[in-house]
Design a protein around this motif. Structure first.
Motif, short mmCIF file in Angstrom:
data_model
loop_
_atom_site.label_atom_id
_atom_site.label_comp_id
_atom_site.label_asym_id
_atom_site.label_seq_id
_atom_site.Cartn_x
_atom_site.Cartn_y
_atom_site.Cartn_z
N GLU A 278 13.52 3.42 8.10
CA GLU A 278 12.25 3.29 7.41
C GLU A 278 11.25 2.55 8.30
O GLU A 278 11.62 1.64 9.05
CB GLU A 278 12.42 2.52 6.08
CG GLU A 278 13.15 3.27 5.00
CD GLU A 278 12.33 4.41 4.40
OE1 GLU A 278 11.11 4.44 4.60
OE2 GLU A 278 12.95 5.27 3.75
N ILE B 287 13.10 -4.67 3.36
CA ILE B 287 11.67 -4.37 3.49
C ILE B 287 10.86 -5.21 2.50
O ILE B 287 9.80 -5.75 2.83
CB ILE B 287 11.42 -2.86 3.26
CG1 ILE B 287 11.95 -2.07 4.46
CG2 ILE B 287 9.95 -2.57 3.06
CD1 ILE B 287 11.83 -0.57 4.31
N GLN B 288 11.38 -5.33 1.29
CA GLN B 288 10.68 -6.14 0.28
C GLN B 288 10.58 -7.59 0.73
O GLN B 288 9.55 -8.25 0.57
CB GLN B 288 11.42 -6.06 -1.05
CG GLN B 288 10.73 -6.79 -2.18
CD GLN B 288 11.51 -6.72 -3.50
OE1 GLN B 288 12.56 -6.10 -3.56
NE2 GLN B 288 11.01 -7.36 -4.51
N GLN C 158 5.60 11.85 0.91
CA GLN C 158 6.33 10.98 1.82
C GLN C 158 7.01 11.75 2.95
O GLN C 158 7.61 11.15 3.84
CB GLN C 158 7.40 10.20 1.04
CG GLN C 158 6.85 9.40 -0.10
CD GLN C 158 7.97 8.78 -0.93
OE1 GLN C 158 9.10 8.66 -0.47
NE2 GLN C 158 7.66 8.40 -2.16
N ARG D 258 19.06 6.98 -5.84
CA ARG D 258 19.27 6.06 -4.72
C ARG D 258 19.70 6.77 -3.44
O ARG D 258 19.48 6.27 -2.35
CB ARG D 258 20.34 5.04 -5.10
CG ARG D 258 19.85 4.00 -6.09
CD ARG D 258 20.94 3.01 -6.38
NE ARG D 258 20.48 1.94 -7.27
CZ ARG D 258 21.27 0.99 -7.73
NH1 ARG D 258 22.53 0.97 -7.40
NH2 ARG D 258 20.79 0.05 -8.53
N ASP E 246 17.04 9.98 -0.42
CA ASP E 246 16.58 9.95 0.97
C ASP E 246 17.73 10.19 1.93
O ASP E 246 17.60 10.89 2.94
CB ASP E 246 15.92 8.60 1.28
CG ASP E 246 14.62 8.43 0.51
OD1 ASP E 246 14.07 9.44 0.04
OD2 ASP E 246 14.15 7.28 0.37
N THR F 88 21.12 2.34 1.68
CA THR F 88 19.81 2.66 1.09
C THR F 88 19.24 1.45 0.34
O THR F 88 18.05 1.11 0.47
CB THR F 88 19.95 3.85 0.13
OG1 THR F 88 20.53 4.95 0.82
CG2 THR F 88 18.59 4.28 -0.40
N MET F 89 20.09 0.80 -0.45
CA MET F 89 19.62 -0.35 -1.23
C MET F 89 19.27 -1.53 -0.32
O MET F 89 18.30 -2.26 -0.57
CB MET F 89 20.68 -0.76 -2.24
CG MET F 89 20.95 0.30 -3.30
SD MET F 89 22.41 -0.06 -4.28
CE MET F 89 21.89 -1.51 -5.15
N VAL G 41 18.13 -1.41 2.77
CA VAL G 41 16.84 -1.14 3.41
C VAL G 41 15.70 -1.56 2.48
O VAL G 41 14.74 -2.23 2.90
CB VAL G 41 16.73 0.37 3.77
CG1 VAL G 41 15.29 0.74 4.08
CG2 VAL G 41 17.61 0.68 4.96
N LYS G 42 15.78 -1.18 1.21
CA LYS G 42 14.71 -1.52 0.27
C LYS G 42 14.58 -3.04 0.09
O LYS G 42 13.46 -3.57 0.07
CB LYS G 42 14.99 -0.86 -1.09
CG LYS G 42 14.85 0.66 -1.05
CD LYS G 42 15.15 1.27 -2.39
CE LYS G 42 15.02 2.80 -2.33
NZ LYS G 42 15.40 3.45 -3.60
N ASP G 43 15.73 -3.74 -0.02
CA ASP G 43 15.68 -5.19 -0.23
C ASP G 43 15.10 -5.91 0.98
O ASP G 43 14.31 -6.85 0.85
CB ASP G 43 17.08 -5.73 -0.55
CG ASP G 43 17.53 -5.36 -1.95
OD1 ASP G 43 16.75 -4.69 -2.66
OD2 ASP G 43 18.66 -5.69 -2.33
#
Length: 1047
Positions: free
Chosen positions: A962, A1042-1043, A446, A408, A411, A1035-1036, A1038-1040
């Motif tokens: 991101e 974006i999803q 990436q 996690r 990045d 970090t988490m 950002v992923k949520d």
């Protein structure tokens, strides 16, 4: 002539000087003899020859003055080996004195052997101790005497005085360590005497008993592999087993694989119990010896007791710290949870020597996990600014290891390392490049931008390893940077002759790879580089150039090979594994020189493997004298107490482990075969809990204590029943001596908390215990307050709780990850809950009991035909830092009725699941709530200027960026704001531009700012930036987000 005169004059002076010493030695006055011997020893120390005084000195070996006698022996040990004839002439004079020391004259070995045998039977323990010291010396002088020396060792091992014990065990280790049979009869005596032996002897005995125990007892972790195959099943039990009711325990036990359950040998327990108080020793060597014994011999649930003692040693001198940290670094790889509560004890001080800093860094890296990684990375950021360059390089490597182990933050770490590339210090930049190279290998596609950035650094970086790493990256991933790679090769060809060898080799590799992928642009450059390399001074480079030319350039002879050149040079390569240098060191005995050096030292004895089947325990049976039994029993009744008292003000898993293993061990050493597997399960679960539990607030603990007080009386009764039934099975022999020892051990196994509360005369009186059977799973530190009269727990409930660890299959709790925070999520299905259905939802309202807690609405529904009574939260099984504020007990829920209640959970700014029990009067259901990261925060309202100011403070590793493409359905202001706020509990911040969205919030537990910026651009392109001190949360999040935006 003058020279002769001077010699003639000086010679009488020398002679008269020695004559003067001889006269002083011949006198009857001890003071003159002492003065003469001091002068003689001083002469020897200055390198002068005093051998002509041998006869005069030897006569004084029989002197009654002990000071004179000591100096005479110093003289004898120095000259006897050189002047053996003179020593033999005076042998009769000092024969009696041979009891005290060894004169290295092989011809008088028989005389010395007689003297040692005589001394071993002397009335004085000091003389017997000295005889034991003389045994290894005589063995090194003449190894043929081994058999006779073993007889003396066997005799001295039976000695009952503490003064002799350490010395004779040392002699045993030097002369015959393979003769384990000599220890059998003396094992229990050595365990009982250990506490009173001098510190040097304690270290020797503990080391020897560690190896002895590894050959005579079964591994306490032998059944763990069975549980680890499906740990959740082993603990929770299956739905079918739950449906069968409390009476299914026997069936569950029978369902386990037919494997003999583990029951700890009473002698194994005796060793662990008698060494535990030595963790309080003032000697660091003794504490280290006990720590290694527990690490190698104790069950997982009990090893945690050593952590606090080892952390205490970190306050000692740097030499002690170095040895302790070497061992902690090895332990922390396998038993990480043991040291997690003491993470701050391993923080680095500016005054620490470099070796200590690097070892502490190793431990911090081993202890890093998803929960504490933000704290660890913040520490690392500070260390990078240190003036100690070796330490900075080690820190950057540690960041790389953390990124490898914890996906996690990969990045985040990579972005932070890229930031370091602009550092002024070249060594920092070079080390960062090397680590970035390893991280990029894990996901190169990436990170084309980073490879381009590194390519630009070839003009500035001069450190060979860093330049070589950049060239390797560009060559390996040249397809990602097709325009830059040829230019880098052109620059390197210019400076080829001035480069270091390691760089030249990578230039050749780069040229070969570019020739194969882009021959039009690089063919001439490649030929130029290979021509330069062909005439290099280093033969490795010359050979590589010739080999490469034949491989890539087609020719008549090598045409077949050149067709496969692309497969050889551009084959996919596995990413490197960044591992601790201490990973495989535990095969050496901890605390030994071999472990410190990571190489087998002379005289090192291998740590034996555990036996497959336990050897016969009756070999240790021996008649125990009455005085020994009485004194031991009285000592333990009066003196034994919890290892670390609660008054020290520290609460954590180690403290609870200090007082609990006694009661745990009682069930281990006395249980019947039917409960053995359950014990192994509880051991592993207790260890898990020991690793997770870090000590909460005082109010938290007091609430948990209140729950425990209701459930303690049943424990006392069941404990007494188990003692009565299993004491008959605790011994394999029917001899009276063994039964006495076993009963003594059973009495001593009583938990320290019982002894504290119960006077010796009233053993049968029912007394409230501080730790009950119901509490063994969560290792909560016991309270020091008086325990109120407990309530009686029903038999069926106690049976259910006791049977939980015996089931083979389980009710596996699903870790719930809600996507939408507004909807209800299922917590307990009505089938699994036998008619009880439970849902939950995040209310996003402040929790009235504690503002740091996440507020949840719990919805109960009774779908059965009978009322459900006594709904409440049972004993929680929580990771470190997480706490629960329970909802009020629901007395009754009628059939078809529903109700709603509110509870609070402090997730400690992590997405770890909170596991707890929903209990009714008859059943317990294991449930688990795992929050989405967006529910761990509360909105904050601020102005645009405040937002920008705070964002400027959170850059570098605290910023995650991101790029994304917004779909057509998600380009309106209303839709973007709705989706972001549905995903994360953030507040909208006013913004002057129409294409930028800003949101702000704070984490509930620590109050850390979370700033989110969405910059929408033309054609749906957008950039999402999150700034937060909590890097993992950033970090988490950002992923949520974006999803949510791209769905």
């Amino acid at each position: 002539m003058a020279t002769t005169r001077r010699a003639a004059v000086s010679s009488p002076r020398t002679t008269s000087g020695h004559d003067d010493l001889k006269e002083m030695l011949d006198t009857n006055k001890d003071s003159l003899k002492l003065e003469a011997m001091k002068r003689i020893v001083a002469m020897i120390a200055r390198g002068k020859n005093a051998s002509d005084l041998f006869p005069a000195v030897v006569k004084n070996v029989a002197c009654k003055n002990i000071e004179v006698k000591k100096l005479v022996y110093v003289y004898l040990v120095r000259y006897a080996e050189e002047q053996q004839d003179l020593a033999l002439l005076s042998i009769s004079t000092f024969q009696r004195g041979l009891k005290v020391g060894i004169i290295r004259v092989p011809i008088i070995v028989p005389i010395m052997m007689l003297a040692i045998k005589e001394a071993a039977s002397d009335m004085s323990p000091y003389v017997r101790k000295t005889a034991a010291h003389a045994i290894p010396k005589l063995y090194s002088l003449d190894s043929d005497q081994k058999d006779q020396l073993i007889e003396v060792i066997e005799k001295l091992l039976a000695d009952k005085t503490t003064l002799v014990a350490g010395s004779v065990v040392m002699a045993f280790e030097e002369v015959c360590p393979e003769r384990i049979d000599l220890i059998h009869k003396n094992y229990r005596k050595l365990c009982n005497l250990l506490i009173d032996v001098e510190e040097w002897g304690q270290v020797v005995i503990i080391s020897m008993l560690t190896r002895y125990a590894r050959t005579q007892f079964l591994s306490p972790t032998q059944n763990e592999s069975l549980l680890e195959e499906n740990p959740e099943k082993a603990f929770y039990g299956s739905e079918e087993d739950e449906a069968k009711g409390p009476g299914s325990e026997e069936a569950a036990t029978a369902a386990l694989p037919t494997r003999k359950p583990y029951v700890m040998d009473p002698d194994h327990r005796l060793l662990l119990r008698n060494t535990k108080p030595l963790l309080q020793s003032r000697s660091a060597a003794v504490v280290m010896a006990v720590a290694q014994l527990y690490f190698h011999l104790a069950p997982k649930a009990e090893v945690g007791v050593i952590a606090k003692a080892l952390v205490r040693l970190l306050r000692s001198h740097s030499e002690v710290q170095y040895v302790v940290l070497q061992n902690v670094a090895t332990m922390s790889i396998k038993r990480r949870g043991m040291f997690e509560p003491y993470l701050k004890s391993f923080y680095i001080r500016s005054t620490d020597p470099t070796q200590i800093k690097i070892l502490k860094l190793e431990v911090l890296t081993n202890l890093a996990n998803e929960t504490n990684i933000p704290t660890v990375l913040r520490e690392f950021q500070t260390y990078i600014r240190s003036m100690d360059k070796d330490f900075v390089a080690a820190t950057i490597q540690a960041i790389g290891r953390c990124a490898t182990n914890i996906g996690r933050v990969r990045d985040t770490c990579l972005n932070g390392l890229v930031q370091l590339l602009s550092n002024r210090d070249e060594l920092v930049v070079a080390e960062s490049v090397v680590v970035i190279k390893k991280l990029l290998q894990m996901q190169p596609a990436q990170h084309g931008e980073i490879i381009k950035h590194l390519a630009k650094l070839t003009d500035n970086i001069q450190v060979p390893m860093a330049r070589a790493s950049i060239l390797w990256l560009i060559g390996e991933y040249c397809e990602h940077v097709p325009k830059i790679a040829p230019d880098v090769l052109r620059k390197m060809a210019k400076s080829f002759t001035a480069e270091e060898d390691i760089v030249k080799l990578q230039v050749i590799n780069l040229a070969a790879k570019l020739y194969l992928t882009n021959s039009k642009q690089t063919k001439l450059l490649t030929q130029y580089v290979l021509s330069l390399a062909k005439y290099d001074q280093n033969y490795d480079i010359r050979d590589r150039a010739r080999f490469t030319r034949q491989l890539i350039v087609p020719s008549e002879q090598g045409g077949a090979l050149s067709r496969h050149a692309k497969k050889l040079f551009l084959a996919p390569k596995p990413a490197p594994v960044l591992e601790s240098s201490f990973k495989d060191r535990d095969h050496f005995q901890l605390g030994s020189l071999s472990h410190l050096l990571n190489a087998k030292a002379t005289g090192y004895q291998e740590l034996p493997d555990w036996p497959e089947e336990a050897p016969d325990p009756s070999v240790r049976n021996v008649e125990v004298p009455e005085w020994t039994k009485c004194s031991n029993r009285e000592k333990r009744k009066e003196k034994e107490k919890p290892f670390y008292s609660d008054s020290e003000g520290e609460s954590g898993p180690t403290e609870s482990a200090d007082s609990e293993p006694e009661s745990e061990s009682e069930s281990e050493s006395k249980s019947s075969s039917g409960s053995g597997s359950g014990e192994s399960s509880s051991e592993s679960d207790s260890e898990d809990e020991d690793e997770e539990k870090g000590g909460g607030s005082e109010s938290e603990q007091s609430e948990e204590e209140g729950e425990k007080k209701k459930k303690t009386k049943k424990k006392k009764a069941s404990e007494g029943h188990r003692e009565g039934s299993s004491s008959e099975e605790g011994s394999d022999s029917s001899s009276s001596s063994e039964s006495e020892v076993t009963s003594e051990e059973e009495e001593q196994v009583e938990p320290a908390s019982w002894r504290k509360k119960t006077p010796p005369s009233s053993k049968s009186a029912p007394v409230a215990k501080e730790i009950s059977l119901l509490d063994l799973e969560d290792f909560t530190p016991p309270s020091v307050q008086p325990v109120s009269p407990p309530m009686v727990v029903s038999t069926s409930l106690a049976a259910d709780l006791e049977g939980l660890t015996l089931t083979d299959s389980s009710l596996v709790p699903s870790l719930l990850s809600p996507v939408s925070s507004t909807g209800r999520q299922e917590l307990l299905h009505r089938v699994a809950g036998e008619g009880l259905a439970v849902d939950y939802a995040f209310s996003r309202q402040p929790f009235s009991g504690d503002p740091h807690m996440v507020s949840l609405h719990i919805y109960f529904s009774n779908n059965s035909e009978t009322p459900i009574k006594g709904l409440h939260v049972g004993t929680p099984k929580l990771p470190a830092g997480i706490s629960i504020q329970e909802f009020p007990e629901i007395e009754s829920l009628a059939p078809g009725e529903s109700t709603t209640t509110v509870m609070g959970i402090n997730f400690c700014d992590s997405t770890q699941a909170a596991n707890f029990q929903l209990c009714t009067q008859t059943r317990q259901f294991y449930v688990s709530i795992q929050p989405p990261v967006g529910e761990l925060m509360a909105p904050v309202f601020m102005s645009e200027n405040e937002f920008k100011k705070e964002q400027g403070k959170l850059t570098g590793m605290n910023e995650i960026t991101e790029k994304l493409t917004l779909p057509d359905t998600c380009r309106s202001d209303h839709t973007v704001v709705q989706k972001v706020t549905a995903t994360a509990n953030l507040g909208r911040v006013p913004c002057g531009t129409s294409d930028e969205y800003r949101f702000a919030g704070r984490t509930l537990t620590s109050g850390s700012l979370v700033l989110l910026t969405l910059d929408a651009r033309a054609a749906g392109a957008a950039q999402l930036t999150v700034n937060s001190e909590k890097m993992v949360i950033g970090t988490m999040l950002v992923k949520d987000v974006i999803q949510a935006l791209t769905q």
